[in-house]
Enzyme design. Structure first.
Site, PDB file in Angstrom:
ATOM      1  N   GLU A  39       9.163  35.810  30.683  1.00  0.00           N
ATOM      2  CA  GLU A  39       9.609  36.314  31.980  1.00  0.00           C
ATOM      3  C   GLU A  39       8.870  35.620  33.124  1.00  0.00           C
ATOM      4  O   GLU A  39       9.460  35.301  34.149  1.00  0.00           O
ATOM      5  CB  GLU A  39       9.374  37.831  32.076  1.00  0.00           C
ATOM      6  CG  GLU A  39      10.412  38.646  31.349  1.00  0.00           C
ATOM      7  CD  GLU A  39      11.799  38.526  31.971  1.00  0.00           C
ATOM      8  OE1 GLU A  39      11.919  38.538  33.194  1.00  0.00           O
ATOM      9  OE2 GLU A  39      12.770  38.389  31.192  1.00  0.00           O
ATOM     10  N   CYS A 196      28.744  34.354  35.248  1.00  0.00           N
ATOM     11  CA  CYS A 196      28.762  34.547  36.706  1.00  0.00           C
ATOM     12  C   CYS A 196      27.728  33.607  37.320  1.00  0.00           C
ATOM     13  O   CYS A 196      26.753  34.033  37.936  1.00  0.00           O
ATOM     14  CB  CYS A 196      28.466  36.006  37.052  1.00  0.00           C
ATOM     15  SG  CYS A 196      28.882  36.401  38.760  1.00  0.00           S
ATOM     16  N   CYS A 203      35.361  33.628  35.884  1.00  0.00           N
ATOM     17  CA  CYS A 203      35.843  35.018  35.963  1.00  0.00           C
ATOM     18  C   CYS A 203      36.789  35.376  34.817  1.00  0.00           C
ATOM     19  O   CYS A 203      36.832  36.532  34.379  1.00  0.00           O
ATOM     20  CB  CYS A 203      36.515  35.264  37.303  1.00  0.00           C
ATOM     21  SG  CYS A 203      35.386  34.999  38.678  1.00  0.00           S
ATOM     22  N   CYS A 206      34.979  36.983  32.028  1.00  0.00           N
ATOM     23  CA  CYS A 206      34.004  38.006  32.413  1.00  0.00           C
ATOM     24  C   CYS A 206      34.420  39.414  31.952  1.00  0.00           C
ATOM     25  O   CYS A 206      35.555  39.840  32.194  1.00  0.00           O
ATOM     26  CB  CYS A 206      33.849  37.989  33.929  1.00  0.00           C
ATOM     27  SG  CYS A 206      32.666  39.202  34.498  1.00  0.00           S
ATOM     28  N   CYS A 212      35.861  43.815  39.437  1.00  0.00           N
ATOM     29  CA  CYS A 212      35.031  42.980  40.320  1.00  0.00           C
ATOM     30  C   CYS A 212      35.746  42.738  41.656  1.00  0.00           C
ATOM     31  O   CYS A 212      36.805  42.125  41.714  1.00  0.00           O
ATOM     32  CB  CYS A 212      34.736  41.650  39.643  1.00  0.00           C
ATOM     33  SG  CYS A 212      33.809  40.551  40.722  1.00  0.00           S
TER      34      CYS A 212
END
Ligand code: SF4
Length: 357
Positions: A39, A196, A203, A206, A212
């Site tokens: 991270e 995305c 899209c 997705c 959306c």
């Protein structure tokens, strides 16, 4: 027949992640140490770049204990090239704190607040460690997640504003399921990284396309909205390559500021003097400098146009320079090529050194 319950945002994402998400990243294990290290590396850096650094870092520091006991120079040397070096210093400091915590309690911290209190761990990183490393409730809201949310909900507010940040955190918290927050976090990260994406969202692939708003409005890349950044100024600098025979002078940058704690050529930036010592050093050798290659390096607040300036010094000048640097409390070393290779240096300095032969 009863109508079936509509799938929630989280249900759709988790189902998609199981089929189409990433499952083979080396830090995808239920263990706080690799999750935390990855991270921190992934802040400001793409997965593809991080993979090689991560493998080398974990080969050298496979456990929290090896990292906590390693010299800081060794940690910085394994970070060199990733940039934002305060991350490596914080990682080292936090490894020591975590080791103490484990000695006292027998375990890693178990709450979000405890993780957030550690150096270099912000709210999203702490959420990722809770959700992915400890299998507890945790919320992430990093750049990828913010992009997905601003698009999905067509949020027009400037992404850089604190009010927008609060709104996005609230949305991320509301959408995160209590039972599978790790899977949800992974799904959000995967969606942002692979579907995305910043410039070309796919899209059609997705799982949340049907709800959306940015997709419905026909222009997903209009989100997130950002106020125009002001143009970065350019500062010109000399990177002093002072040789005594085959030994090159390197100094350690102060812990705070650009390239903190790393070994560098002494720099002199006339329009932005950073350290009086470096400025005075430049004045000591200014009349004998030969200019060489240049490069442009972009930092958070400005662009640095750096030109190497070489000078060979005799033993008396070496002694004078070393005495002056000690007086100015600047760590220095006259290093041959073998020693240079062992020191943690920023990538820009490594590139400049390569031009010196
Ligand atoms: Fe992003 Fe398109 Fe999915 Fe909306 S439909 S979240 S814009 S990929």
């Amino acid at each position: 027949m009863l109508p079936s319950t509509p799938l929630t945002f989280a249900d759709r994402l988790i189902a998609w992640q199981q089929k189409h998400g990433r499952h083979n990243l080396p830090w995808q294990v239920a263990d706080p140490y690799p999750v935390w290290v990855s991270e921190i590396m992934l802040q400001q850096t793409q997965v593809a770049t991080v993979l090689g650094y991560y493998e080398r870092f974990m080969a050298r520091f496979p456990t929290l204990q090896t990292l906590a006991h390693a010299p800081l120079d060794d940690v910085l040397a394994h970070w060199a090239g990733l940039g934002y070096y305060s991350r490596a210093r914080n990682l080292h400091q936090t490894a020591k704190a975590l080791q103490n915590n484990i000695k006292k309690t027998g375990n890693y911290p178990q709450t979000l607040d405890e993780w957030q209190a550690l150096a270099g761990i912000g709210r999203s990183t702490a959420g990722a460690i809770m959700a992915l490393g400890l299998d507890r409730f945790g919320v992430i809201c990093d750049g990828n997640v913010k992009r997905v949310l601003t698009r999905h909900f067509a949020i027009d507010n400037d992404i850089k504003k604190a009010t927008t940040d609060r709104l996005l955190w609230q949305l991320a918290t509301d959408l995160t399921p209590h039972k599978k927050s790790g899977q949800f976090a992974q799904a959000m990260m995967d969606l942002g990284a692979t579907v995305c994406t910043r410039n070309r969202p796919s899209c059609l692939l997705c799982p949340v396309q049907s709800t959306c708003l940015a997709h419905q409005l026909g222009d997903p890349t209009a989100y997130p909205k950002k106020s125009k950044p002001s143009k970065k100024p350019t500062h010109h600098a000399y990177a002093l390559a002072l040789y005594h025979q085959d030994q090159l002078l390197l100094i350690r940058r102060p812990n705070k500021g650009i390239w903190g704690g790393l070994w560098c050529l002494p720099m002199h930036t006339p329009s932005k003097p950073e350290s009086l010592g470096e400025q005075a050093l430049y004045e000591l050798v200014a009349t004998n400098l030969t200019l060489g290659a240049s490069l442009c390096h972009t930092l958070t607040h400005f662009r640095w146009h750096i030109t190497t300036a070489t000078c060979c010094v005799g033993i008396d000048e070496l002694k004078t320079i070393t005495r002056c640097l000690q007086k100015w409390q600047i760590d220095c070393v006259w290093a041959d090529q073998k020693t240079q290779a062992t020191l943690g240096k920023p990538a820009a300095v490594t590139k400049l050194l390569a031009t010196l032969g």
